[in-house]
Design a protein around this motif. Structure first.
Motif, mmCIF file in Angstrom:
data_model
loop_
_atom_site.group_PDB
_atom_site.id
_atom_site.type_symbol
_atom_site.label_atom_id
_atom_site.label_comp_id
_atom_site.label_asym_id
_atom_site.label_seq_id
_atom_site.Cartn_x
_atom_site.Cartn_y
_atom_site.Cartn_z
ATOM 1 N N GLU C 42 -2.109 5.590 0.565
ATOM 2 C CA GLU C 42 -2.236 4.846 -0.672
ATOM 3 C C GLU C 42 -2.192 5.830 -1.830
ATOM 4 O O GLU C 42 -2.868 6.857 -1.809
ATOM 5 C CB GLU C 42 -3.581 4.105 -0.691
ATOM 6 N N THR C 76 5.492 -1.574 5.840
ATOM 7 C CA THR C 76 5.754 -2.070 4.485
ATOM 8 C C THR C 76 5.502 -0.980 3.462
ATOM 9 O O THR C 76 4.697 -0.074 3.677
ATOM 10 C CB THR C 76 4.815 -3.239 4.134
ATOM 11 N N THR C 78 4.736 -1.084 -0.737
ATOM 12 C CA THR C 78 4.645 -1.895 -1.945
ATOM 13 C C THR C 78 4.356 -1.010 -3.140
ATOM 14 O O THR C 78 3.668 -0.007 -3.034
ATOM 15 C CB THR C 78 3.530 -2.953 -1.847
ATOM 16 N N GLY C 81 1.996 -4.008 -5.762
ATOM 17 C CA GLY C 81 1.834 -5.241 -5.013
ATOM 18 C C GLY C 81 3.144 -5.866 -4.567
ATOM 19 O O GLY C 81 3.145 -6.777 -3.753
ATOM 20 N N LYS C 82 4.285 -5.367 -5.099
ATOM 21 C CA LYS C 82 5.566 -5.966 -4.723
ATOM 22 C C LYS C 82 6.257 -5.084 -3.683
ATOM 23 O O LYS C 82 6.302 -3.858 -3.814
ATOM 24 C CB LYS C 82 6.472 -6.109 -5.954
ATOM 25 N N ALA C 83 6.810 -5.737 -2.648
ATOM 26 C CA ALA C 83 7.444 -4.992 -1.569
ATOM 27 C C ALA C 83 8.749 -4.349 -2.058
ATOM 28 O O ALA C 83 9.499 -4.948 -2.831
ATOM 29 C CB ALA C 83 7.729 -5.914 -0.399
ATOM 30 N N VAL C 84 8.981 -3.134 -1.604
ATOM 31 C CA VAL C 84 10.210 -2.422 -1.959
ATOM 32 C C VAL C 84 11.351 -2.957 -1.099
ATOM 33 O O VAL C 84 11.250 -3.001 0.119
ATOM 34 C CB VAL C 84 10.044 -0.917 -1.713
ATOM 35 N N THR C 85 12.439 -3.386 -1.726
ATOM 36 C CA THR C 85 13.604 -3.825 -0.943
ATOM 37 C C THR C 85 14.869 -3.095 -1.370
ATOM 38 O O THR C 85 15.774 -2.904 -0.573
ATOM 39 C CB THR C 85 13.846 -5.335 -1.113
#
Lengths: 258, 248, 273
Positions: C42, C76, C78, C81-85
């Motif tokens: 983290e 995962t 993030t 809070g948003k997932a990396v794509t």
């Protein structure tokens, strides 16, 4: 799983495109989308090629074409390497050849063909001379650049280990410049083949180019197509051969270990 | 400085002098090598007659369309092959199989298909130049540094922007080098196809004059074609250096 | 929208979370290699974390996954809070080999990302000029990358990345190709920049001193397959400046401690060969 699928798909695509093209050629010709004259079927071209092989006609032509190519190419190779090395070593030689090479290299030398016919006649010598003249420049340029750019620390190392000036050329400079010189030769050989075929087409007579031109004049389209197939095969064999020789000669070079 | 240029090109001047006096003193047969001055006179009269112009323009048209189409198609196809795995899988076996073919062998097939006119010459030039251009564009576009593409992506570039703003400029040095090869090949195929058949063009003029035994004029046209080839290469080289100024 | 791109999200948590990230490297020929094995880490907002490890431990791979340049096979990642794509302008990256567009001048390079954000021209120009001045390259706006030294090139790359004001800054051994003196200067410059425009930063390196000097925390990775071996707090304990930090026994202790951890891994990697 998806990866495995895509690997098979790739293999399929890779092997299929030539097959598909061949099938399309045969099918298209048989369905008479174009006239037989413009596109004879692949099978008739291959049968014609096979007949010519059996009758020995194509082997004579092939032999003559290759002989002329190799004769001219060897002359160009020997002369080109000697001139290239001496240019790099002797100022007077460089002074003389520098403008000649810089103008001669980009010249469309094929335009000299009628002059060579005038000087050497329509038989083998004019063709061989034309090949040598066309192929010598890439060899000179490659050899010159290679011998001049040999790493100076390597030369210093050799000198301090007791290498004499005379030995330097044979033991250090030439081996070190081999990869580049060979690249020059690999450019010169296809050029030789292109030029031989043009010469044969212009002057007629025996040889792959001449035969093809005769077929064209007699509107013998299977003959023209079997000619181009034969020439294409010779071309790839020659290129492949040079690659194998290069690999054998330059085992020490890192490119061979990839 | 002028002194330097003089010593540099002195060998050519010496050769020219040799060319003039050799035939005059009958060291060589003047019918086989007309003296330079005779060739010069023949050149001037060809220029005044308009023969050089008419045939030159005809050659230029064949050359321009043949090479131009090869460059446009070749760059597009090469870049597409490099960017799309499927197109690569389909096209590259063909490209690799045809690349080593001696290009001059295409001429009779093109004559068979398109006749003796300009069409067969343009097609021969175009097909001969196509493969080196495709291959250079392919290698150039494939060799683009991955981190360069990633950098653009991180800035938010779309696929199309990536192609125009990153892949193409990065591949440019190799594409331009490939085109230089194609220019050399285009001259060979142009002259060869005109030598072989046709009623117009500088190559045709050379063979016409040669068959008619007008050797001083034949030499004049050969020198003209050589000069055109040479200056085309130099002009291209100049253009290439200007375009790639950022490389240093 | 503006929140994520320009606001540096000072209100919301914009930290990075790696959860059980596993990655297998599949070469064209040869056997697949497990490069990353269940990496969890983290990184808090505005924290500077260095990933330290021997070469080939997958630390750069982890960074490329965070950048969104390669697909995440398992686990995962993030950001805020948003997932990396996919790659995006919220994550700016600086590579070791500078990766400048060689056909663009310094200024055009810095402008590139701003153009992608469709900002008004005047604003783009002003922002580019500010950043060029921030990295001390005033006067070199119209030079091509090939005319600059390695250190200058890397400063352009940093300016290009900072220009789009990313929330997080990813650095892939950015100073690895520079000589020792230049590297020291670049360290000071990077710290100064981070003071002026604080960002979350993930910094990949194999230089132990560099990691301790720059980072708040150092995550040591094991050699292949890469796992997090240990996380060491490297923030100066009594609030002294980084410049003074380097001369304290505390700094030397941390460097020695980390050096031993990395050394074990490097030896293990060699033996595995």
């Amino acid at each position: 799983m998806e990866r495995v699928n895509s690997l098979w798909k790739r293999r399929f695509l890779r092997s299929s495109s030539i097959v598909v093209l061949a099938v399309a050629w045969e099918w298209g010709a048989r369905m008479h989308f174009v006239s037989d004259f413009l596109l004879p079927s692949l099978s008739s071209v291959l049968i014609r090629l096979w007949d010519d092989v059996i009758s020995g006609e194509i082997l004579t032509g092939l032999g003559l074409t290759l002989l002329r190519t190799l004769a001219g190419f060897s002359m160009a190779a020997v002369a080109g390497i000697i001139i290239g090395v001496t240019i790099a070593r002797f100022r007077a030689v460089r002074w003389f050849f520098d403008p000649i090479v810089s103008i001669g290299n980009p010249l469309p030398k094929i335009a000299f063909l009628p002059i060579f016919i005038l000087w050497f006649g329509v038989f083998d010598w004019s063709k061989i001379a034309m090949v040598a003249f066309s192929a010598v420049f890439p060899v000179i340029v490659a050899t010159w650049a290679a011998t001049e750019n040999v790493d100076k620390f390597m030369l210093w190392s050799a000198e301090s280990l007791g290498c004499t000036r005379r030995q330097m050329l044979w033991q250090i400079i030439l081996p070190a410049s081999m990869p580049e010189v060979f690249t020059g030769l690999q450019i010169a050989l296809p050029v030789s083949l292109i030029v031989v075929i043009i010469c044969e087409m212009t002057m007629g007579g025996e040889g792959l180019g001449g035969t093809m031109m005769t077929s064209m004049r007699f509107a013998d389209s299977p003959g023209v197509f079997s000619g181009i197939v034969a020439i294409a095969i010779v071309g790839s064999l020659v290129v492949k051969f040079m690659e194998i020789v290069r690999h054998r000669l330059l085992v020490w070079h890192q490119e061979s270990n990839v | 400085m002028p002194n330097n240029v003089f010593t540099r090109y002195l060998p050519l001047l010496l050769l020219a002098i040799l060319w003039e006096i050799g035939p005059r003193l009958h060291w060589v047969d003047p019918s086989e090598l007309p003296p330079l001055s005779a060739v010069g006179r023949a050149w001037w009269s060809l220029l005044m007659d308009g023969d050089l112009w008419i045939n030159g323009v005809s050659s230029f048209i064949n050359w321009f369309f043949g090479l131009g189409s090869a460059i446009i198609i070749g760059v597009l196809l090469g870049v597409l092959m490099a960017r799309s795995q499927t197109i690569d899988d389909i096209a590259s076996p063909l490209v690799k199989a045809l690349y080593p073919m001696p290009k001059s062998a295409l001429i009779p097939v093109m004559i068979l298909w398109l006749g003796l006119g300009a069409g067969s010459k343009i097609a021969s030039i175009s097909l001969s130049c196509l493969l080196p251009v495709i291959l250079s564009a392919y290698n150039g576009a494939r060799g683009v540094d991955q981190t360069l593409i990633w950098s653009a992506r991180a800035c938010g570039a779309t696929d199309r922007e990536l192609l125009w703003e990153v892949v193409l400029p990065a591949a440019l040095p190799e594409i331009l080098a490939g085109i230089r090869n194609a220019v050399a090949i285009s001259f060979i195929v142009l002259v060869a196809s005109e030598l072989l058949v046709g009623q117009r063009g500088l190559g045709y003029l050379i063979s016409f004059l040669g068959e008619g035994g007008v050797y001083d004029a034949m030499f004049a046209v050969v020198v003209t074609v050589s000069a055109l080839g040479f200056f085309a290469d130099r002009a291209y080289l100049f253009f290439m250096r200007r375009t790639l100024l950022w490389r240093e | 929208m503006n929140e994520t791109i320009f606001g540096a999200g000072s209100m919301t948590g914009n930290g990075i979370v790696f959860g059980q990230v596993t990655h297998t490297y599949r070469p064209q020929r040869g056997r697949p290699v497990l490069a990353l094995d269940g990496v969890s880490l983290e990184v808090k907002e505005r924290e500077f974390v260095a990933l330290l490890g021997p070469s080939g431990c997958g630390k750069s791979t982890l960074l490329y996954l965070l950048g969104g340049f390669m697909p995440i096979e398992s686990g995962t990642i993030t950001v805020g809070g948003k997932a990396v794509t996919a790659p995006g302008p919220d994550r700016g990256i600086v590579f070791q080999n500078y990766s400048l567009f060689p056909w663009k001048t310094v200024k055009q390079n810095v402008l590139y990302g701003l153009e992608k954000q469709r900002k008004p021209k005047a604003e783009r120009e002003q922002r580019a000029q500010e950043l060029i001045e921030l990295v001390h390259l005033k006067g070199f706006e119209d030079s091509y990358p090939s005319q600059l030294s390695g250190g200058m090139k890397q400063r352009v790359a940093i300016a290009r990345t900072l220009a789009i004001d990313p929330v997080t800054l990813l650095m892939d051994e950015p100073f690895g190709a520079l000589d020792a003196q230049t590297r020291t200067l670049m360290h000071e410059e990077l710290l100064a920049i981070m003071r002026r425009t604080p960002k979350t930063c993930v910094f990949v390196t194999h230089d132990v001193r560099e990691a301790v000097y720059l980072a708040d925390r150092v995550a040591v990775m094991t050699s292949r397959p890469g796992r997090i071996k240990e996380i060491v707090d490297t923030k100066p304990s009594n609030g002294i400046s980084r410049a003074d930090y380097i001369n304290t026994p505390e700094f030397t202790e941390k460097v020695d401690y980390l050096w031993n951890l990395v050394r074990d891994e490097a030896i293990r990697a060699q033996e595995a060969h």
